[in-house]
Design a protein around this motif. Structure first.
Motif, PDB file in Angstrom:
ATOM      1  N   LYS A   1      -7.924  -5.248   3.649  1.00  0.00           N
ATOM      2  CA  LYS A   1      -8.484  -4.999   4.984  1.00  0.00           C
ATOM      3  C   LYS A   1      -8.598  -6.279   5.811  1.00  0.00           C
ATOM      4  CE  LYS A   1      -9.256  -0.557   4.065  1.00  0.00           C
ATOM      5  NZ  LYS A   1      -8.161  -0.365   3.058  1.00  0.00           N
TER       6      LYS A   1
ATOM      7  N   ASP B   1      -2.414  -6.763   4.517  1.00  0.00           N
ATOM      8  CA  ASP B   1      -3.356  -7.364   3.570  1.00  0.00           C
ATOM      9  C   ASP B   1      -2.658  -8.428   2.723  1.00  0.00           C
ATOM     10  OD1 ASP B   1      -5.273  -5.534   4.530  1.00  0.00           O
ATOM     11  OD2 ASP B   1      -4.373  -3.995   3.265  1.00  0.00           O
TER      12      ASP B   1
ATOM     13  N   ASP C   1      -6.710  -0.640  -1.607  1.00  0.00           N
ATOM     14  CA  ASP C   1      -5.601   0.321  -1.579  1.00  0.00           C
ATOM     15  C   ASP C   1      -4.239  -0.340  -1.754  1.00  0.00           C
ATOM     16  OD1 ASP C   1      -5.349  -0.956   0.842  1.00  0.00           O
ATOM     17  OD2 ASP C   1      -5.676   0.821   2.074  1.00  0.00           O
TER      18      ASP C   1
ATOM     19  N   HIS D   1      -8.287   5.231   2.428  1.00  0.00           N
ATOM     20  CA  HIS D   1      -7.635   3.924   2.197  1.00  0.00           C
ATOM     21  C   HIS D   1      -8.541   3.074   1.312  1.00  0.00           C
ATOM     22  CE1 HIS D   1      -4.580   4.579   5.343  1.00  0.00           C
ATOM     23  NE2 HIS D   1      -5.546   5.119   6.055  1.00  0.00           N
TER      24      HIS D   1
ATOM     25  N   GLN E   1       2.969   4.327   2.622  1.00  0.00           N
ATOM     26  CA  GLN E   1       2.621   3.754   3.937  1.00  0.00           C
ATOM     27  C   GLN E   1       3.366   2.455   4.287  1.00  0.00           C
ATOM     28  OE1 GLN E   1      -1.648   3.191   5.544  1.00  0.00           O
ATOM     29  NE2 GLN E   1      -1.075   1.168   4.819  1.00  0.00           N
TER      30      GLN E   1
ATOM     31  N   ASP F   1       0.884  -1.164   0.000  1.00  0.00           N
ATOM     32  CA  ASP F   1       0.000   0.000   0.000  1.00  0.00           C
ATOM     33  C   ASP F   1       0.923   1.216   0.000  1.00  0.00           C
ATOM     34  OD1 ASP F   1      -1.594   2.133   0.668  1.00  0.00           O
ATOM     35  OD2 ASP F   1      -2.726   1.074   2.221  1.00  0.00           O
TER      36      ASP F   1
HETATM   37 MG    MG Z   1      -4.056   0.199   3.570  1.00  0.00          MG
END
Ligand code: MG
Ligand code: F6R
Ligand code: MG
Length: 362
Positions: A132, A233, A52, A18, A94, A11
């Protein structure tokens, strides 16, 4: 021909919170990979996103843990981060936890599932990508696919897989793994993998010839960083057919939207919803968690496809069920078990609240 398929994801910035990786970022990754393919650093590539997360499917002959391939992916994520920053996208960079590449992308933030194998004359593979949620989300469906005859008929009626499979289970806290044999040790396997935040199926081999058949990304971002840096994720790769579970048996493993950890602020439990690529976006309460399945054929390492496998009305019922479960769970608001336990939440104010109230506890 020995081929390696590497699914590497991170990500590195998204649009409208997000939510999704915008086209501009995927184009940036593709621009670099066109050149890498020309220069034969990779045989082929496919760039997409699940929510994302920017997802790179790379094929090459350099084996698992190849420093060149990992560095290529790292450099792509760095470059895409620059673009994300330029566009003022949300949470740019991120998942890139380190400044400089140091030989292997594992432990640096991105997630990776890799498998090296002799390409069969016809080699169907399924690439799974989820948003997620966490790698333990694959425990239940992979067990069903490779150990449960009520999911995979071939375990009973195809002589080539009747002996069963070997599961390697990683203890993410200790960093050690154990290989367990199905069907003989299924109760031991389940005793471990039911604890989805600690024991994670890392890979699976067919017992009769020990060929690799499934691999899962097992990076735990929170453990690497020692602080919240976003959910890890996961991605996974599964080989199909001809003495392995059929594509339909593999997808059957996802027809039940089981509960997984993740969802809003990585701090909730919700159903894993199987979706086509166009619905791989987490909207309601940043979810519910989604999973996409892309089917490819390999042709001497070239990726033919993909087929967007959950983009099919037969999964509507699972999606409807997932929506209903989401409704039901949301009504619990801030209460467990919808909200994760105190030591599993990725956002918490509990220590501060306890500190503030220290003298008022009588
Ligand atoms: Mg994320
Ligand atoms: C979960 C996730 C989101 C964010 C949430 C808050 O993995 O990415 O649910 O945690 O949108 O994000 P921030 O703190 O960036 O406002
Ligand atoms: Mg994500």
């Amino acid at each position: 021909m020995k081929i390696t398929v590497s699914i590497i994801k991170a990500d590195v910035g998204s649009l409208a919170g997000h939510h999704i990786v915008p086209y501009e970022l995927k184009r940036e990754a593709e621009r670099i990979l066109i050149k890498s393919k020309e220069e034969k650093e990779v045989i082929d590539y496919y760039v997409t996103n699940c929510g994302d997360d920017l997802e790179l499917v790379l094929t090459h002959e350099k084996g698992s843990d190849s420093p060149e391939v990992h560095e290529l992916a790292w450099n792509i994520f760095k470059k895409v981060t620059e673009k994300a920053k330029e566009l003022h996208l949300y949470a740019a960079g991120q998942d890139l936890l380190k400044e400089a590449f140091s030989g292997n992308i594992k432990g640096m933030g991105p997630g990776i599932a890799e498998m090296e194998f002799d390409e069969r004359p016809s080699e169907p593979i399924v690439v799974f990508m989820a948003d997620k949620t966490e790698p333990g989300a694959f425990n239940l469906p992979l067990f069903r696919i490779f150990a449960d005859p009520f999911c995979t008929a071939g375990l009973v009626i195809d002589p080539r897989m009747h002996e069963g499979f070997k599961f390697r289970v990683l203890d993410v806290k200790e960093g050690k793994s154990v290989a367990l044999s199905s069907p003989e040790e299924i109760y031991d396997i389940l005793a471990l993998i039911g604890t989805t935040n600690r024991y994670i199926i890392q890979d699976i081999h067919r017992k009769r010839d020990y060929i690799p058949v499934a691999a899962v990304s097992t990076t735990k971002l929170s453990l690497i960083a020692g602080r919240y840096v976003g959910k890890d994720d996961p991605v996974a790769l599964v080989r199909a057919q001809h003495g392995l579970p059929a594509v339909g048996e593999i997808l059957e493993g996802f027809s039940f939207p089981h509960l997984v950890s993740g969802w809003m602020r990585g701090s909730h439990i919700g159903p894993l919803m199987p979706v086509g690529l166009s619905n791989a976006k987490c909207t309601r309460f940043d979810g519910p968690p989604r999973i996409v399945a892309l089917g490819f054929q390999l042709m001497n390492g070239k990726l033919i496809g993909p087929a967007d496998l959950f983009n099919d009305p037969v999964f509507d019922e699972a999606r409807t069920q997932a929506s209903r479960i989401a409704d039901y769970l949301r009504r619990h608001g801030p209460f467990m078990p919808h909200r994760l336990g105190a030591d599993e939440m990725e956002y918490t104010t509990l220590p501060d609240v306890l500190k503030k109230l220290k003298d008022r506890f009588k």
